[in-house]
Design a protein around this motif. Sequence first.
Motif, PDB file in Angstrom:
ATOM      1  N   GLU A  79     -36.080  17.644   0.576  1.00 52.94           N
ATOM      2  CA  GLU A  79     -34.837  18.392   0.415  1.00 52.94           C
ATOM      3  C   GLU A  79     -35.157  19.811  -0.032  1.00 52.94           C
ATOM      4  O   GLU A  79     -35.979  20.030  -0.909  1.00 52.94           O
ATOM      5  CB  GLU A  79     -33.955  17.733  -0.638  1.00 52.94           C
ATOM      6  N   PRO A  81     -33.310  23.516  -1.213  1.00 53.67           N
ATOM      7  CA  PRO A  81     -32.040  24.177  -1.540  1.00 53.67           C
ATOM      8  C   PRO A  81     -31.733  25.273  -0.541  1.00 53.67           C
ATOM      9  O   PRO A  81     -32.637  25.930  -0.019  1.00 53.67           O
ATOM     10  CB  PRO A  81     -32.294  24.755  -2.936  1.00 53.67           C
ATOM     11  N   LEU A 226     -38.731  14.428  -4.712  1.00 54.84           N
ATOM     12  CA  LEU A 226     -37.280  14.277  -4.655  1.00 54.84           C
ATOM     13  C   LEU A 226     -36.644  15.262  -5.634  1.00 54.84           C
ATOM     14  O   LEU A 226     -36.375  14.916  -6.801  1.00 54.84           O
ATOM     15  CB  LEU A 226     -36.879  12.841  -5.009  1.00 54.84           C
ATOM     16  N   THR A 228     -33.681  16.444  -5.995  1.00 49.67           N
ATOM     17  CA  THR A 228     -32.380  16.063  -6.541  1.00 49.67           C
ATOM     18  C   THR A 228     -32.547  15.132  -7.738  1.00 49.67           C
ATOM     19  O   THR A 228     -31.873  15.280  -8.760  1.00 49.67           O
ATOM     20  CB  THR A 228     -31.527  15.373  -5.468  1.00 49.67           C
ATOM     21  N   VAL A 229     -33.464  14.176  -7.609  1.00 50.39           N
ATOM     22  CA  VAL A 229     -33.737  13.251  -8.708  1.00 50.39           C
ATOM     23  C   VAL A 229     -34.305  14.003  -9.902  1.00 50.39           C
ATOM     24  O   VAL A 229     -33.901  13.784 -11.052  1.00 50.39           O
ATOM     25  CB  VAL A 229     -34.709  12.146  -8.256  1.00 50.39           C
ATOM     26  N   ALA A 231     -33.971  17.150 -10.673  1.00 53.08           N
ATOM     27  CA  ALA A 231     -32.965  18.025 -11.279  1.00 53.08           C
ATOM     28  C   ALA A 231     -31.967  17.228 -12.110  1.00 53.08           C
ATOM     29  O   ALA A 231     -31.562  17.645 -13.197  1.00 53.08           O
ATOM     30  CB  ALA A 231     -32.233  18.810 -10.194  1.00 53.08           C
ATOM     31  N   THR A 232     -31.569  16.065 -11.609  1.00 54.49           N
ATOM     32  CA  THR A 232     -30.594  15.241 -12.320  1.00 54.49           C
ATOM     33  C   THR A 232     -31.141  14.738 -13.651  1.00 54.49           C
ATOM     34  O   THR A 232     -30.389  14.539 -14.611  1.00 54.49           O
ATOM     35  CB  THR A 232     -30.174  14.042 -11.447  1.00 54.49           C
ATOM     36  N   SER A 237     -30.430  18.226 -19.023  1.00 57.20           N
ATOM     37  CA  SER A 237     -29.361  17.698 -18.182  1.00 57.20           C
ATOM     38  C   SER A 237     -28.595  16.610 -18.935  1.00 57.20           C
ATOM     39  O   SER A 237     -29.069  16.066 -19.942  1.00 57.20           O
ATOM     40  CB  SER A 237     -29.947  17.108 -16.899  1.00 57.20           C
ATOM     41  N   GLY A 277     -26.678   7.877  -7.469  1.00 54.92           N
ATOM     42  CA  GLY A 277     -27.332   8.834  -6.587  1.00 54.92           C
ATOM     43  C   GLY A 277     -28.841   8.773  -6.698  1.00 54.92           C
ATOM     44  O   GLY A 277     -29.568   8.863  -5.692  1.00 54.92           O
ATOM     45  N   ILE A 278     -29.343   8.610  -7.921  1.00 53.58           N
ATOM     46  CA  ILE A 278     -30.791   8.523  -8.130  1.00 53.58           C
ATOM     47  C   ILE A 278     -31.369   7.291  -7.438  1.00 53.58           C
ATOM     48  O   ILE A 278     -32.361   7.373  -6.703  1.00 53.58           O
ATOM     49  CB  ILE A 278     -31.108   8.480  -9.641  1.00 53.58           C
ATOM     50  N   LYS A 281     -31.386   7.735  -3.645  1.00 48.97           N
ATOM     51  CA  LYS A 281     -32.439   8.627  -3.155  1.00 48.97           C
ATOM     52  C   LYS A 281     -33.789   7.926  -3.138  1.00 48.97           C
ATOM     53  O   LYS A 281     -34.577   8.082  -2.196  1.00 48.97           O
ATOM     54  CB  LYS A 281     -32.506   9.884  -4.019  1.00 48.97           C
TER      55      LYS A 281
END
Length: 290
Positions: A79, A81, A226, A228-229, A231-232, A237, A277-278, A281
């Motif tokens: 992924e 950005p 990953l 997104t993972v 960042a989450t 966070s 979501g995690i 993914k």
Amino acid sequence: MGRHSQAPDKDDKSTDAEIDALDADARTAERSSTADQFWRRVRVEPVEIAMPKGVGLTLRAYRLSDEVEADEIDEESVEEPETEEPETRDEDGDDSDVEDDEDEDEESDDKDDDSDSKDDEDDEEEELVEEIPIFLSHKGRLPLFTTAEALVEFVKSDAPNALRSIDTWDELVKDIKPSYVVATEDDTYELDLVVKNLRGGHDTWEPELLVSAGELARDLGYALRLPTVMATLSEGSPLDSLDNTMRTIADGGLRATFAKRKVRKIGEQQTSLAWRGIVSKISEKVDWRK
């Protein structure tokens, strides 16, 4: 936290043969001292991961980033950005002044080239060396094996994977046995239960379950690229804050009481959605092997 067979109650009408079979299963789930010595020697550990689609085994090691080769990644699966290129225009929308500015700045740009190149060299030399997780992954895919025999067969094959670059790989391939592939409780993870647990409400949230799931998710987020993972779960966070709070509760004591109050202020729906979501993914990157 692992899924172990439970001994029958005294009032259970199970036959002696059935009880013996359960005892045999329990014994096979335990790891021998010989296996412990082997994993300590090669500095690798079996990992058991429960996913929504099943339970699988893999191997994980930790090494310094400058001691191993970077795992090949399929760039199409990573992924990225979205970014927008800024337009270079003056306030009147006229580009003519830009050319004049380039002539005036040409000399200063030449002077800066040498210093920039030196800075780049310094940055490369000062590249951060850190301990990183390594799995039997390749090109952003993680094979999970439903049996120890399948995992050992894969390790002894020529199949490419990130662990092949560790210093003890040859020794691992030579001496590994299916009977050694038993994950300890600390290396057993239940990602399939996280979302269900979170949806049960604050009073049902299990600190050990959530903390261990976060540790594994961070490792897989890094190893499988990953963003997104990562960042989450990144520092600062909401899920990182939840993780810290769960650790405090697990430790007990007076601080745990205040931590429990803090947990009640965390949104249940947002948290469960983030974790869903995690898990999704990570699931997308799993290849099941029998």
